[in-house]
Each structure stands twice: as C-alpha cells, then as structure tokens.
Design an enzyme around this catalytic site. Structure first.
Site, PDB file in Angstrom:
ATOM      1  N   HIS A 153       2.607  -8.328  -2.287  1.00 60.37           N
ATOM      2  CA  HIS A 153       3.569  -9.270  -1.593  1.00 60.37           C
ATOM      3  C   HIS A 153       3.541  -9.036  -0.082  1.00 60.37           C
ATOM      4  O   HIS A 153       3.307  -8.020   0.376  1.00 60.37           O
ATOM      5  CB  HIS A 153       4.997  -9.582  -2.207  1.00 60.37           C
ATOM      6  CG  HIS A 153       5.882  -8.319  -2.011  1.00 60.37           C
ATOM      7  ND1 HIS A 153       5.914  -7.392  -2.966  1.00 60.37           N
ATOM      8  CD2 HIS A 153       6.490  -7.793  -1.140  1.00 60.37           C
ATOM      9  CE1 HIS A 153       6.533  -6.347  -2.652  1.00 60.37           C
ATOM     10  NE2 HIS A 153       7.320  -6.704  -1.456  1.00 60.37           N
ATOM     11  N   HIS A 199       8.998 -10.921  -6.980  1.00 59.65           N
ATOM     12  CA  HIS A 199       8.748 -11.699  -5.718  1.00 59.65           C
ATOM     13  C   HIS A 199       7.252 -11.476  -5.359  1.00 59.65           C
ATOM     14  O   HIS A 199       6.297 -10.566  -5.645  1.00 59.65           O
ATOM     15  CB  HIS A 199       9.708 -11.353  -4.617  1.00 59.65           C
ATOM     16  CG  HIS A 199       9.497  -9.818  -4.233  1.00 59.65           C
ATOM     17  ND1 HIS A 199       9.394  -8.906  -5.048  1.00 59.65           N
ATOM     18  CD2 HIS A 199       9.503  -9.183  -3.070  1.00 59.65           C
ATOM     19  CE1 HIS A 199       9.113  -7.706  -4.664  1.00 59.65           C
ATOM     20  NE2 HIS A 199       9.474  -7.911  -3.235  1.00 59.65           N
ATOM     21  N   HIS A 214       6.758  -6.531   6.228  1.00 59.12           N
ATOM     22  CA  HIS A 214       5.774  -5.499   5.580  1.00 59.12           C
ATOM     23  C   HIS A 214       4.991  -6.201   4.683  1.00 59.12           C
ATOM     24  O   HIS A 214       5.083  -7.222   4.325  1.00 59.12           O
ATOM     25  CB  HIS A 214       6.508  -4.373   4.727  1.00 59.12           C
ATOM     26  CG  HIS A 214       7.374  -4.885   3.517  1.00 59.12           C
ATOM     27  ND1 HIS A 214       8.572  -5.254   3.591  1.00 59.12           N
ATOM     28  CD2 HIS A 214       6.985  -5.215   2.373  1.00 59.12           C
ATOM     29  CE1 HIS A 214       9.017  -5.695   2.325  1.00 59.12           C
ATOM     30  NE2 HIS A 214       7.969  -5.588   1.527  1.00 59.12           N
ATOM     31  N   HIS A 246      15.609  -0.216  -4.094  1.00 57.87           N
ATOM     32  CA  HIS A 246      16.124  -1.180  -3.711  1.00 57.87           C
ATOM     33  C   HIS A 246      17.059  -1.639  -4.770  1.00 57.87           C
ATOM     34  O   HIS A 246      16.844  -1.697  -6.208  1.00 57.87           O
ATOM     35  CB  HIS A 246      14.974  -2.399  -3.342  1.00 57.87           C
ATOM     36  CG  HIS A 246      14.328  -2.121  -2.110  1.00 57.87           C
ATOM     37  ND1 HIS A 246      14.802  -1.937  -0.922  1.00 57.87           N
ATOM     38  CD2 HIS A 246      13.005  -2.263  -2.231  1.00 57.87           C
ATOM     39  CE1 HIS A 246      13.756  -1.724  -0.117  1.00 57.87           C
ATOM     40  NE2 HIS A 246      12.652  -2.193  -0.793  1.00 57.87           N
ATOM     41  N   TYR A 255       8.360   3.273   2.275  1.00 59.85           N
ATOM     42  CA  TYR A 255       7.788   2.440   3.346  1.00 59.85           C
ATOM     43  C   TYR A 255       7.138   3.362   4.458  1.00 59.85           C
ATOM     44  O   TYR A 255       7.975   4.416   4.874  1.00 59.85           O
ATOM     45  CB  TYR A 255       8.831   1.704   4.109  1.00 59.85           C
ATOM     46  CG  TYR A 255       9.413   0.528   3.180  1.00 59.85           C
ATOM     47  CD1 TYR A 255       8.732  -0.659   3.454  1.00 59.85           C
ATOM     48  CD2 TYR A 255      10.338   0.582   2.342  1.00 59.85           C
ATOM     49  CE1 TYR A 255       9.275  -1.966   2.749  1.00 59.85           C
ATOM     50  CE2 TYR A 255      10.749  -0.464   1.583  1.00 59.85           C
ATOM     51  CZ  TYR A 255      10.315  -1.712   1.581  1.00 59.85           C
ATOM     52  OH  TYR A 255      10.631  -2.536   0.975  1.00 59.85           O
ATOM     53  N   GLU A 265       4.611  -0.976   2.495  1.00 62.76           N
ATOM     54  CA  GLU A 265       5.566  -0.659   1.309  1.00 62.76           C
ATOM     55  C   GLU A 265       4.647  -0.258   0.116  1.00 62.76           C
ATOM     56  O   GLU A 265       3.614  -0.849  -0.053  1.00 62.76           O
ATOM     57  CB  GLU A 265       6.331  -1.665   0.962  1.00 62.76           C
ATOM     58  CG  GLU A 265       7.205  -1.386  -0.393  1.00 62.76           C
ATOM     59  CD  GLU A 265       8.056  -2.351  -1.109  1.00 62.76           C
ATOM     60  OE1 GLU A 265       7.866  -3.634  -0.856  1.00 62.76           O
ATOM     61  OE2 GLU A 265       9.115  -1.895  -1.616  1.00 62.76           O
TER      62      GLU A 265
END
Lengths: 307, 101
Positions: A153, A199, A214, A246, A255, A265
C-alpha cells in the site's frame, strides 16, 4: 460496493540516483529485479507477486511518487470505471498499452488530494518468483535482504480528504476501514480497503497536495521485521521509526528512507476487513498511541518528512 | 589520510559544532547533540534540513529540486544532509531561525 478494483498493482517512484535506488530496493528490501526499459526505468516485484512487476523506479531530479496503480478485474470493469471517473470530474488520461513494458492500457486519473492514480486490467503474468505453480515449495532459497513478499500500500498526504474519500468509496468501490478524527470532528486520516486487508491506500490531511509519506512492503513475521531493522542498522540506512507496532491497523512495522529520501515501510500482520465492518476510529488526542503503540510519543519527523 | 575537522557556526544562535572532512553537516550536527539543524530523511529528499551557507567552502551531493532550485543553490541554499565542508562554515538554519525557510 465492489466495482472491480482488485488490489494495489504498482507504484512508480522517483529517485535521484538509480544505482543507489536499485541497491536499496533490490539488495536491501529484497525485491526481485524483473526488467529495465529503454527509458532506463527499473522494474521490480516482491517474490510472491503473480504479475511481472509492482515497483518501477524512474531517475529524475526530485524524489516522490509518480503514480500508484490498481489492477481491476477485467477490461469491461476498466471501461465502466473509466466512464465513472470522467462523470465524477476526474482529469482522465488514456495511457496506451506498452508505455510500461508488459502492462496493458492504463486509465490515469487525478484525485482531489492531488495524487495521480491508474487502473489497468492486464499485465504479463510470470507467477511467484522462484517457485513453481505446480506443487510449489514454501519459498525460494535465494532471496536477499529483507525478503519483502509484496508491494502492499501507499500512505499519501493532501488537503481534500473528503473529496478523495468520495472518489475511492463511491467510484472505485473502496471501504473506509479506519480513521482518525480530531477534536472538531474533522477526519485527519483515512485508511481505505478494496480487499480483506485493513488498508490498500491511506491518506493524511495536509496543506500541501500530492505528497508521498511512504510505500509499504509486506514481510511474513514480526521476526522478519526485527531482522529488517537489523539490516537497516548494518547498512547504515536512515531509520525513521520502529521496530514497533502501530495502533492504527495494529501492524508491526519498521520505516526507513531510500537513498533519495522516499520513506518505505516493511511490516507484517494487522487487522482484517469485511464489507460489513464499521470503520475503526482513533481520536486525535490518542494520536501518539495510534501511530507508536508502545512509546505513545509523536515524532515530528515521521509526521512531516515527505517527498 | 588525515581527517580534517571544520568548525561550523550557526550565525543565529552562535552555537558551533565540528564536522569532519567528508562528513555531512547534518550528521555532524546530530553527533554534536546540539540540534541546530532539523533532521528528516537524511537523503536529500524531504527538505527538512534546508540551510543557508553564509560563508565558507563546501560541496554538495544530489538534492531534491523540489526543495533547492538551481537559483537557490547558487545563493548558498543547501540541504545539510547532502553538504560537506571544505573549510570552516557559517550557516543559518531554520532550527534556530524560524523565519528562514
């Protein structure tokens, strides 16, 4: 509602030094170099990806994201989405097959946050790298670096989050899986999915449009995330944050910055999504925990260093 | 080869730090612990460490044209993560001069 957009398919990333970029994406992240085209662009993929490439590096004088492309179910879906994008008011451009080698016709469009996206239905399928499609082994032996499995993503920054949410949900059939709401009830972050992943694309509200936060690649396990962080130190690559978890999506992550300052990431895990799920909401007063689940302290660089 | 040290002085705060020959100004600033220059991507892309060289000799690597135009580069505007000293330097940083951008 499903409109035929299947998954994130590719990104074209601008880099300032191609040799250094290839060393980072291929040798450190462990992507597979699959092609170089006549204009000098380098094509790569994560080893589990079925199509020939998912990352294209283009050398120029400023880093950032040229575009992010999504693969759609078939050419009928592509045509109907193209019409819907035009009706929505997007600036739509037809990119002929072959502009990217091994990729079919692309429908390029802009978003209210000032980003460039593409849809396409056809790309040369080469199968997972290093293993057979018949009686496949678990993994290929000769992977390098972090052994990233796939492009996963992008997180992008721009101003008009509401307009982009409408575009992605009403026209492209994405769902809002997760959001951050501030004290004035303004949505300052939105995580969108077209699949069971938490996501497939995400946006953060930001005054300047068209910015990249990112590009993310998936790893198998938390052990691999820790090992990726070890490699970042061994190679003296700038670390941005992590390894940590997260709060948003609950993924485990680290990251770093590529040699042109684009943030990447590598992560594993995270929540899942079905279309009947309600969006998960984080409140801005808990933003520290939402981003850095353990330290719970905000870091200005992570929030504001963009390309 | 001898490792020359160059004194880098921030003209706003009058704080100084030592930078080795071949070391970037940003690395030396971080190493000094004085936080004179904001730290971003460290690779010439994000523009957070943009500074002005007020005086002295230096050389630079590739810096994003989105943050340092050719004209600015000619006026001594650089990214500290891509700048190495050739002599003692005087700099102006938005870390200590908020108005400077």
């Amino acid at each position: 509602m499903y409109k035929g957009v299947m998954r994130p398919g590719h990104v074209q990333i601008r880099v300032m030094d191609m040799a250094a970029a290839v060393s980072y994406y291929r040798d450190l992240l462990g992507l597979i170099e699959t092609h170089r085209d006549s204009s000098g662009r380098v094509y790569l993929k994560g080893w589990t990806e079925s199509d020939k490439f998912s990352v294209v590096l283009r050398e120029t004088d400023r880093p950032g994201l040229d575009f992010c492309g999504f693969k759609v179910f078939n050419n009928e879906a592509l045509e109907s989405l193209e019409a819907a994008l035009k009706a929505f008011g997007c600036k739509v451009e037809d990119i002929p097959a072959g502009e990217l080698d091994d990729c079919g016709r692309r429908v390029r469009f802009d978003s209210p946050t000032g980003h460039v996206f593409e849809l396409y239905a056809e790309k040369t399928r080469t199968g997972k790298w290093g293993i057979s499609t018949v009686n496949p082994e678990a993994w290929p032996r000769n992977l390098t670096g972090m052994k990233a499995t796939r492009f996963d993503h992008c997180l992008l920054y721009g101003a008009d989050l509401d307009g982009t949410l409408e575009l992605f949900t009403k026209i492209l059939g994405f769902s809002l899986s997760e959001q951050v709401i501030d004290e004035n009830n303004l949505r300052i972050a939105q995580f969108l999915t077209c699949s069971m992943k938490e996501h497939d694309i995400a946006f953060i509200r930001n005054a300047e449009d068209g910015m990249l936060h990112h590009v993310a690649f998936e790893l198998d396990t938390w052990e691999e995330v820790l090992r990726a962080a070890d490699l970042i130190s061994m190679e003296d690559v700038p670390l941005d944050m992590g390894p940590t978890r997260h709060g948003l999506t609950h993924g485990q992550t680290v990251y770093s910055f590529d040699p042109s300052g684009n943030r990447t990431e590598v992560f594993c895990g995270g929540d899942y999504f079905y279309p009947d799920h309600e969006p998960v909401t984080w409140t801005a007063d808990k933003l520290g925990k939402a981003i850095y689940y353990h330290s719970r302290e905000l870091n200005d660089r992570f929030l504001s260093a963009l390309t | 080869m001898q490792n020359f040290e160059h004194l880098v002085t921030d003209v706003t705060s009058q704080e100084s730090f030592c930078c080795l020959d071949g070391e970037t100004l940003l690395n030396a600033s971080v190493r000094s612990g004085k936080n004179i220059i904001p730290v971003g991507c460290r690779n010439g892309g994000c523009g957070m460490c943009k500074i002005e060289i007020v005086g002295g000799d230096y050389r630079t690597g590739k810096m994003s044209r989105a943050h340092v135009t050719e004209q600015e580069e000619g006026q001594g505007i650089v990214l500290a993560c891509r700048t190495m000293p050739g002599s003692s330097l005087e700099i102006r940083s938005k870390g200590t001069s908020p108005g400077f951008n």
